[in-house]
Design a protein around this motif. Structure first.
Motif, PDB file in Angstrom:
ATOM      1  N   GLN A  77       0.803  -1.220   0.000  1.00 21.74           N
ATOM      2  CA  GLN A  77       0.000   0.000   0.000  1.00 21.74           C
ATOM      3  C   GLN A  77       0.840   1.277   0.000  1.00 21.74           C
ATOM      4  OE1 GLN A  77      -3.323   0.281   2.749  1.00 21.74           O
ATOM      5  NE2 GLN A  77      -4.565  -0.652   1.140  1.00 21.74           N
ATOM      6  N   THR A  78       0.296   2.259  -0.679  1.00 18.46           N
ATOM      7  CA  THR A  78       0.866   3.604  -0.701  1.00 18.46           C
ATOM      8  C   THR A  78       0.180   4.449   0.371  1.00 18.46           C
ATOM      9  OG1 THR A  78      -0.763   4.401  -2.296  1.00 18.46           O
ATOM     10  CG2 THR A  78       1.262   3.420  -3.193  1.00 18.46           C
ATOM     11  N   THR A  79       0.699   5.649   0.578  1.00 15.67           N
ATOM     12  CA  THR A  79       0.098   6.539   1.577  1.00 15.67           C
ATOM     13  C   THR A  79      -1.318   6.957   1.187  1.00 15.67           C
ATOM     14  OG1 THR A  79       1.115   8.483   0.533  1.00 15.67           O
ATOM     15  CG2 THR A  79       2.330   7.432   2.328  1.00 15.67           C
ATOM     16  N   SER A  80      -1.606   7.024  -0.103  1.00 19.57           N
ATOM     17  CA  SER A  80      -2.960   7.393  -0.547  1.00 19.57           C
ATOM     18  C   SER A  80      -3.968   6.348  -0.088  1.00 19.57           C
ATOM     19  CB  SER A  80      -2.997   7.521  -2.074  1.00 19.57           C
ATOM     20  OG  SER A  80      -2.123   8.536  -2.521  1.00 19.57           O
ATOM     21  N   VAL A  99       0.877   4.340  15.461  1.00 20.27           N
ATOM     22  CA  VAL A  99       2.240   4.336  14.940  1.00 20.27           C
ATOM     23  C   VAL A  99       2.144   4.331  13.418  1.00 20.27           C
ATOM     24  CG1 VAL A  99       4.407   3.052  14.785  1.00 20.27           C
ATOM     25  CG2 VAL A  99       3.131   3.087  16.942  1.00 20.27           C
ATOM     26  N   ILE A 100       2.693   5.356  12.778  1.00 17.18           N
ATOM     27  CA  ILE A 100       2.604   5.473  11.322  1.00 17.18           C
ATOM     28  C   ILE A 100       3.974   5.247  10.692  1.00 17.18           C
ATOM     29  CG2 ILE A 100       2.037   6.989   9.385  1.00 17.18           C
ATOM     30  CD1 ILE A 100       0.117   8.493  11.272  1.00 17.18           C
ATOM     31  N   LEU A 101       4.046   4.256   9.829  1.00 24.65           N
ATOM     32  CA  LEU A 101       5.261   3.960   9.065  1.00 24.65           C
ATOM     33  C   LEU A 101       4.843   3.793   7.613  1.00 24.65           C
ATOM     34  CD1 LEU A 101       8.187   3.191   8.584  1.00 24.65           C
ATOM     35  CD2 LEU A 101       7.711   0.921   9.515  1.00 24.65           C
ATOM     36  N   ALA A 102       5.138   4.785   6.779  1.00 23.11           N
ATOM     37  CA  ALA A 102       4.592   4.800   5.426  1.00 23.11           C
ATOM     38  C   ALA A 102       5.483   5.588   4.473  1.00 23.11           C
ATOM     39  CB  ALA A 102       3.197   5.433   5.446  1.00 23.11           C
ATOM     40  N   GLY A 103       5.343   5.302   3.193  1.00 24.07           N
ATOM     41  CA  GLY A 103       5.998   6.112   2.165  1.00 24.07           C
ATOM     42  C   GLY A 103       6.851   5.364   1.167  1.00 24.07           C
ATOM     43  N   ILE A 104       7.366   4.187   1.528  1.00 23.46           N
ATOM     44  CA  ILE A 104       8.300   3.514   0.629  1.00 23.46           C
ATOM     45  C   ILE A 104       7.622   3.060  -0.663  1.00 23.46           C
ATOM     46  CG2 ILE A 104       8.013   1.203   1.639  1.00 23.46           C
ATOM     47  CD1 ILE A 104      11.288   2.836   0.329  1.00 23.46           C
ATOM     48  N   ASN A 105       6.351   2.682  -0.604  1.00 19.70           N
ATOM     49  CA  ASN A 105       5.672   2.231  -1.817  1.00 19.70           C
ATOM     50  C   ASN A 105       5.293   3.378  -2.745  1.00 19.70           C
ATOM     51  OD1 ASN A 105       5.814  -0.550  -1.295  1.00 19.70           O
ATOM     52  ND2 ASN A 105       4.054  -0.429   0.076  1.00 19.70           N
ATOM     53  N   VAL A 142      11.067   6.274   7.323  1.00 21.33           N
ATOM     54  CA  VAL A 142      11.125   5.168   6.369  1.00 21.33           C
ATOM     55  C   VAL A 142      12.488   4.499   6.503  1.00 21.33           C
ATOM     56  CG1 VAL A 142      11.055   4.556   3.912  1.00 21.33           C
ATOM     57  CG2 VAL A 142       9.568   6.377   4.803  1.00 21.33           C
ATOM     58  N   LEU A 143      12.496   3.185   6.556  1.00 21.25           N
ATOM     59  CA  LEU A 143      13.761   2.478   6.695  1.00 21.25           C
ATOM     60  C   LEU A 143      14.647   2.694   5.468  1.00 21.25           C
ATOM     61  CD1 LEU A 143      11.763   0.745   8.650  1.00 21.25           C
ATOM     62  CD2 LEU A 143      13.599  -0.938   8.498  1.00 21.25           C
ATOM     63  N   PRO A 144      15.960   2.580   5.636  1.00 23.23           N
ATOM     64  CA  PRO A 144      16.845   2.689   4.472  1.00 23.23           C
ATOM     65  C   PRO A 144      16.456   1.670   3.402  1.00 23.23           C
ATOM     66  CG  PRO A 144      18.110   2.627   6.508  1.00 23.23           C
ATOM     67  CD  PRO A 144      16.694   2.295   6.873  1.00 23.23           C
ATOM     68  N   CYS A 145      16.564   2.072   2.157  1.00 20.52           N
ATOM     69  CA  CYS A 145      16.246   1.166   1.044  1.00 20.52           C
ATOM     70  C   CYS A 145      16.962   1.686  -0.200  1.00 20.52           C
ATOM     71  CB  CYS A 145      14.743   1.114   0.809  1.00 20.52           C
ATOM     72  SG  CYS A 145      14.254  -0.008  -0.512  1.00 20.52           S
ATOM     73  N   ASP A 146      17.802   0.870  -0.786  1.00 21.18           N
ATOM     74  CA  ASP A 146      18.531   1.295  -1.975  1.00 21.18           C
ATOM     75  C   ASP A 146      18.150   0.507  -3.223  1.00 21.18           C
ATOM     76  OD1 ASP A 146      19.655  -1.121  -1.354  1.00 21.18           O
ATOM     77  OD2 ASP A 146      21.712  -0.381  -1.134  1.00 21.18           O
ATOM     78  N   ARG A 147      17.140  -0.392  -3.099  1.00 26.23           N
ATOM     79  CA  ARG A 147      16.681  -1.146  -4.264  1.00 26.23           C
ATOM     80  C   ARG A 147      15.325  -1.769  -3.951  1.00 26.23           C
ATOM     81  NH1 ARG A 147      20.137  -4.414  -1.414  1.00 26.23           N
ATOM     82  NH2 ARG A 147      19.581  -6.616  -1.177  1.00 26.23           N
ATOM     83  N   PHE A 148      14.598  -2.105  -5.001  1.00 24.30           N
ATOM     84  CA  PHE A 148      13.321  -2.793  -4.871  1.00 24.30           C
ATOM     85  C   PHE A 148      13.392  -4.112  -5.632  1.00 24.30           C
ATOM     86  CE2 PHE A 148      11.766   1.766  -4.864  1.00 24.30           C
ATOM     87  CZ  PHE A 148      11.547   1.831  -3.494  1.00 24.30           C
ATOM     88  N   SER A 149      13.086  -5.202  -4.974  1.00 28.75           N
ATOM     89  CA  SER A 149      13.105  -6.496  -5.659  1.00 28.75           C
ATOM     90  C   SER A 149      12.026  -6.568  -6.732  1.00 28.75           C
ATOM     91  CB  SER A 149      12.896  -7.628  -4.641  1.00 28.75           C
ATOM     92  OG  SER A 149      11.661  -7.470  -3.954  1.00 28.75           O
ATOM     93  N   TRP A 150      10.941  -5.805  -6.552  1.00 35.01           N
ATOM     94  CA  TRP A 150       9.834  -5.817  -7.505  1.00 35.01           C
ATOM     95  C   TRP A 150       9.929  -4.712  -8.556  1.00 35.01           C
ATOM     96  CZ3 TRP A 150       9.807  -4.008  -2.586  1.00 35.01           C
ATOM     97  CH2 TRP A 150       9.306  -2.737  -2.347  1.00 35.01           C
ATOM     98  N   ARG A 151      10.954  -3.862  -8.472  1.00 36.05           N
ATOM     99  CA  ARG A 151      11.141  -2.813  -9.475  1.00 36.05           C
ATOM    100  C   ARG A 151      12.633  -2.656  -9.760  1.00 36.05           C
ATOM    101  NH1 ARG A 151       7.446   0.412 -11.373  1.00 36.05           N
ATOM    102  NH2 ARG A 151       6.004   0.005  -9.662  1.00 36.05           N
TER     103      ARG A 151
END
Length: 237
Positions: A77-80, A99-105, A142-151
């Protein structure tokens, strides 16, 4: 020939029936039953998020069960989408805190391109809705992320840092506890080491157990308490 025609008509009818079924875009139905079961019961904390929150309860159910926390994460899910279901999955449960954790998608463009300012705006709107309804907020980086397995080919690290800078400033301005997962887990290049994540985005159990004391501190700050809460012992890497 007659059998082929009949089979084609059956397939067409099935496809037409499927097309007529309305799509639950924000996935209100995902937690509808669980929300109904909580009606009239006290809820202290709801975790709102995406797959990182959704996977958390599966990886470490004891953390949620022993603390009485409610998980309302939905993978992908996205923030929208989260903003649209925020009333049903958070406000209507009348929790003391969210607790809100969102944004990576959003950064992964799961629902198409969206400007970072609009992602930030969606998160702010969730915070404002919570505040208006007497729910205290714990805002997570948002946790660190330098790649997406699905993109494949995407390079999200810089956008993650930029979004977190906006969130951190907003939290400070509005005196909201900010859980800085990014600072705690960044490998120096905006990513997650393999001990924290197998795919560069989603935490392992090892990672979740390190996140737990951090979010507990944020929850206690938000609720202005020093309540002892359960955290799962960190396993071997």
């Amino acid at each position: 020939m007659k059998k082929i025609v009949l089979l084609s008509l059956a397939l067409f009818a099935a496809a037409a029936l499927h097309a007529e079924q309305p799509r639950d875009w924000a996935q209100f139905g995902r937690y509808e039953k669980q929300n109904a079961e909580l009606a009239g019961r006290p809820v202290e904390v709801v975790f709102m998020g995406n797959s990182i929150t959704d996977n958390w309860i599966g990886a470490d159910p004891a953390f949620f069960e022993k603390n009485g926390f409610v998980d309302r994460g939905i993978s992908g899910q996205t923030t929208s989408e989260m903003l649209v279901r925020f009333r049903r999955d958070v406000i209507d449960l009348h929790p003391d805190a969210v607790v809100i954790l969102a944004g990576i998608n959003d950064i992964a463009q799961n629902n198409g391109a969206i400007k970072l300012e609009n992602t930030f705006g969606n998160i702010v709107s969730m915070c404002e809705l919570a505040k208006h309804n007497g729910i205290r907020v714990v805002l997570c980086a948002v946790l660190p992320c330098d790649r997406f397995s699905w993109r494949p080919g995407a390079t999200p690290a810089a956008a993650v840092r930029e979004l977190n800078a906006l969130l951190k400033r907003y939290a400070a301005e509005h005196k909201i506890p900010y859980v800085d997962y990014h600072a705690a887990f960044d490998n120096g290049a905006g990513g997650l080491d393999t001990r924290f994540s197998h795919d560069g985005c989603h935490p392992t159990l090892y990672g979740y157990t390190l996140m737990e004391p951090m979010v507990i501190e944020g929850i206690n700050k938000a609720l202005r308490t020093k309540k002892a809460r359960y955290t799962t012992p960190t396993p071997n890497e």
